[in-house]
Scaffold this motif. Structure first.
Motif, PDB file in Angstrom:
ATOM      1  N   UNK A 146       0.720  -1.231   0.053  1.00  0.00           N
ATOM      2  CA  UNK A 146       0.066   0.133   0.001  1.00  0.00           C
ATOM      3  C   UNK A 146       0.985   1.104   0.213  1.00  0.00           C
ATOM      4  N   UNK A 147       1.930   1.119   0.784  1.00  0.00           N
ATOM      5  CA  UNK A 147       2.770   2.407   0.934  1.00  0.00           C
ATOM      6  C   UNK A 147       3.411   2.696  -0.446  1.00  0.00           C
ATOM      7  N   UNK A 148       3.856   1.559  -1.178  1.00  0.00           N
ATOM      8  CA  UNK A 148       4.354   1.765  -2.470  1.00  0.00           C
ATOM      9  C   UNK A 148       3.673   2.414  -3.350  1.00  0.00           C
ATOM     10  N   UNK A 149       2.311   1.783  -3.304  1.00  0.00           N
ATOM     11  CA  UNK A 149       1.092   2.521  -4.238  1.00  0.00           C
ATOM     12  C   UNK A 149       1.070   3.941  -3.884  1.00  0.00           C
ATOM     13  N   UNK A 198       0.579   1.129 -13.762  1.00  0.00           N
ATOM     14  CA  UNK A 198      -0.533   0.684 -14.155  1.00  0.00           C
ATOM     15  C   UNK A 198      -0.704   0.253 -15.397  1.00  0.00           C
ATOM     16  N   UNK A 199       0.215   0.819 -16.563  1.00  0.00           N
ATOM     17  CA  UNK A 199       0.215   0.270 -17.818  1.00  0.00           C
ATOM     18  C   UNK A 199       1.301  -0.780 -18.353  1.00  0.00           C
ATOM     19  N   UNK A 200       2.230  -0.817 -17.156  1.00  0.00           N
ATOM     20  CA  UNK A 200       3.184  -1.803 -17.818  1.00  0.00           C
ATOM     21  C   UNK A 200       3.084  -3.346 -17.231  1.00  0.00           C
ATOM     22  N   UNK A 201       2.341  -3.435 -16.240  1.00  0.00           N
ATOM     23  CA  UNK A 201       2.212  -4.777 -15.701  1.00  0.00           C
ATOM     24  C   UNK A 201       1.040  -5.476 -16.001  1.00  0.00           C
ATOM     25  N   UNK A 208      -9.942  -4.205 -12.697  1.00  0.00           N
ATOM     26  CA  UNK A 208     -10.247  -4.257 -11.435  1.00  0.00           C
ATOM     27  C   UNK A 208      -8.972  -3.968 -10.412  1.00  0.00           C
ATOM     28  N   UNK A 209      -7.885  -4.599 -10.941  1.00  0.00           N
ATOM     29  CA  UNK A 209      -6.673  -4.237 -10.241  1.00  0.00           C
ATOM     30  C   UNK A 209      -6.148  -2.690 -10.452  1.00  0.00           C
ATOM     31  N   UNK A 210      -6.493  -2.333 -11.647  1.00  0.00           N
ATOM     32  CA  UNK A 210      -6.248  -0.862 -11.579  1.00  0.00           C
ATOM     33  C   UNK A 210      -7.197  -0.033 -10.978  1.00  0.00           C
ATOM     34  N   UNK A 253      -5.927  -0.276  -7.352  1.00  0.00           N
ATOM     35  CA  UNK A 253      -4.666   0.345  -7.288  1.00  0.00           C
ATOM     36  C   UNK A 253      -4.923   1.931  -7.021  1.00  0.00           C
ATOM     37  N   UNK A 254      -5.723   2.497  -7.988  1.00  0.00           N
ATOM     38  CA  UNK A 254      -6.119   3.874  -7.817  1.00  0.00           C
ATOM     39  C   UNK A 254      -6.756   4.179  -6.504  1.00  0.00           C
TER      40      UNK A 254
END
Length: 646
Positions: free
Chosen positions: A498-501, A513-516, A521-523, A526-527
């Motif tokens: 979470x802290x990374x995000x 977001x684009x490169x993985x 749902x994950x995006x 993440x947002x």
DNA sequence: TGGCCGTGTCATCTC
DNA sequence: TGGAGATGACACGGC
């Protein structure tokens, strides 16, 4: 051991810089007068509650300037107050005096070397400080004897690592004071205060063992550091024993000051004390290392952690997840070195986890996600671990831009009790894609002074919560201890904490977001995690600002009330004075008129004449002008009265 | 048990 | 236009 040396040395550097900064800016009030100095930024960076801008933002600015672009004045004000508090919290208020002592010593040496007058700016710095340290100095001055008596009354000096060397300092300080009374101190010496104090600090560390020999001011600092760095493993291992042998019995009755800590630290640097007790020394050591921390106030560092940790393998330190003192003791020392290792980790390894990610996605339990989504009570803090758990997360492992400890907002922190050290360790080792084989300890929590003041993680209800579980129950326990966002991310196999995000720069976040190959749902998750995390920080800072604003307004009200009272008193006093002056003028006028005679030789009637002072200074007797011309309203009133009488 | 406080979160606004 | 910060409001848990 090299790592320990590095940390130890860096801690010394930080402490030296801190001391020099304190010494340079002796006029603390100047911070409240609008200056925006790098010192503020330095102190503001790691500890400010308003500086939630990570290092990746600071590195692109002018050494961290414009930390709070939306509210620079307010931020500066709070930063100044924070700085003032930090300076005040550094120890007993006597430390400026001791710094001045070093300065005096250095100046004297300089003057000796240069053949110039042996003067001191002690008075200048002290007068500018207006700190109780002056009182402490006065206490020393009021002692019946100087020299040896001073040593006895300043145990941290007399019985410390330097023994007579420290006494020599004070003697020299007294001598400088005597000379100072005889001739004024040149102001130019103030300009060298920073350098001199740094050199004095080094000199105090290395030269103390030999009291009879004072290093010249041109001593090579590198040589000092080389000496320090040349400490062998045995030396470092013996530091604790050396320190604990120090006799500072008398220091027990005194508040630990910066000077106390410094001298004891100097004693730890290779000077074998003669006698002493372990406990007070440890206490002072704690203070010493607290000084070199990132500005937080770790008040409860574990005894023996101060120098002992320096000799520990770094991984051991990192794994002390439940030991707050580890951070408090060596936090300042380790941070910089830790970030160096952080920088070496990077996110390169993330590309290799896509396969694993896909596998995890397939194994997601839909029910888990449904349960998670039904709960809005996200707890970012609980997963972060907080400063109380040094092994909080691996947030910074991807790059230096995630360094929360150094640059994260130090606003309000919460849920320390919900920080599961066990879960964190497992969290970093089980599912994080980042290589944490080195067990790098990073404090990615929203560092807060309140956090550092909190007791270690072993809270009562936490203990109740962690009932004995079998190995099969461990994952569930971790899930329970992790924050909801962490659980969500884990359930979605998001390879970031979470802290990374939350703390990664937006550019990197978009790249992630684009490169993985994340699913929508994950995006979205993440947002959301990023938004919630940032909003949480914002809320913390907002509340902090609100409280500070309230406090400031209360102080302003008190100040204005005092000002009003003072003005009222002045007004009353002025009215009284004016009345007295008027009476005197009337009396003088009567006296003057009584001495004057009209054409008939009669005294002038004060009722009919008055004295007027002209612009040219001439006093003229004028007949009293009665209000012959009244206002129309007055005329009407008079007429009405007359009519009523009639 | 109600009130207070701290905290997290959401919605909204502003930059 | 989107991101980020600020902030009011609300909910929740602890004391």
């Amino acid at each position: 051991m090299q790592i320990a040396k590095k940390y130890f040395t860096e801690g010394l550097i930080q402490l030296t810089i801190l001391l020099s900064l304190i010494g340079v800016r002796v006029d603390i009030d100047s911070y409240l007068s609008g200056y925006y100095t790098p010192l503020i930024e330095i102190n503001l960076g790691p500890s400010s509650a308003y500086t939630q801008t990570p290092f990746h933002n600071l590195r692109d600015t002018l050494d961290g300037y414009s930390v709070h672009p939306k509210c620079p004045e307010l931020d500066h004000f709070f930063a100044s107050r924070r700085l003032l508090d930090e300076v005040r919290n550094l120890g007993s208020p006597r430390f400026p005096t001791q710094l001045n002592a070093w300065l005096v010593h250095q100046v004297s040496a300089t003057n000796k070397a240069d053949g110039g007058p042996s003067t001191s700016n002690n008075t200048d710095t002290s007068s500018g400080l207006e700190t109780p340290g002056d009182g402490a100095r006065d206490d020393n001055e009021h002692l019946p004897d100087n020299g040896q008596e001073v040593c006895q009354t300043t145990p941290e000096l007399g019985h410390g690592p330097c023994g007579a060397g420290a006494c020599g300092f004070l003697k020299e300080e007294d001598d400088a004071k005597v000379k100072e009374e005889e001739e004024p101190a040149p102001l130019t010496q103030l300009a060298h205060s920073s350098t001199l104090e740094e050199e004095s600090l080094l000199e105090g560390i290395t030269a103390l063992p030999d009291p009879a020999h004072h290093h010249p001011p041109t001593i090579d600092i590198d040589q000092h550091w080389s000496n320090l760095l040349s400490l062998s493993v045995t030396d470092l291992d013996d530091l604790d024993s050396l320190v604990t042998d120090t006799d500072i019995t008398r220091a027990i009755s005194q508040d630990v000051s910066l000077h106390d800590a410094m001298l004891n630290s100097a004693g730890a640097f290779g000077v074998a004390p003669e006698r002493g007790e372990a406990r007070p020394v440890t206490q002072q050591q704690r203070t010493f290392f607290r000084l070199e921390s990132t500005g937080s106030s770790h008040s409860d560092a574990s005894p023996g952690m101060a120098l002992g940790l320096a000799a520990l393998p770094f991984a051991s330190v990192c794994n002390l997840t439940a030991n707050e003192s580890s951070h408090s003791a060596l936090g300042g020392c380790l941070d910089e070195a830790v970030f160096d290792q952080i920088n070496q980790l990077g996110l390169e390894g993330l590309d290799s986890i896509d396969t694993h990610l896909m596998g995890c996605l397939e194994s997601i339990d839909p029910q888990v996600l449904e349960d998670l989504d039904s709960d809005s009570g996200l707890s970012l803090e609980s997963s972060s671990g907080g400063p109380a758990s040094p092994g909080s997360s691996e947030m910074s492992s991807s790059s230096s831009s995630y360094c929360e400890d150094e640059c994260g907002a130090t606003g309000y922190s919460s849920d320390v009790d919900s920080v599961p050290s066990k879960g964190i360790v497992d969290y970093t080792t089980t599912w994080s894609p980042v290589d944490l084989s080195e067990s790098v300890w990073h404090d990615h929590s929203y560092s807060s002074p309140a956090f550092f003041n909190q007791p270690p993680v072993t809270l009562p209800h936490k203990g109740i919560k962690e009932e004995p579980l079998s190995d099969d129950d461990s994952p569930r326990l971790e899930d329970r201890d992790m924050s909801r966002d962490e659980l969500r991310a884990r359930a979605m196999c998001i390879p970031f904490s979470v802290l990374q995000i939350v703390n990664m720069p937006v550019e990197e976040f978009l790249e992630v977001l684009d490169g993985h190959g994340f699913s929508p749902e994950q995006v979205t998750l993440l947002r959301d995690i990023r938004r919630r995390g940032k909003n949480k920080l914002a809320a913390q800072n907002c509340r902090k600002r609100k409280l500070d604003a309230i406090t400031g307004l209360q102080e302003e009200v008190e100040r204005l009330q005092a000002q009003r009272d003072r003005l009222l008193r002045e007004k009353q006093l002025t009215a009284k004075t004016m009345g007295a002056v008027g009476q005197q003028i009337k009396q003088l006028t009567r006296d003057v008129l009584a001495r004057l005679r009209d054409d008939s030789g009669q005294p002038l009637n004060p009722e009919r004449f008055t004295l007027q002072c002209g612009a040219n200074g001439r006093v003229v007797v004028q007949p009293v002008r009665r209000p012959a011309v009244s206002t129309s309203t007055g005329n009407k009133t008079d007429k009405r009265k007359k009519e009523k009488k009639q």
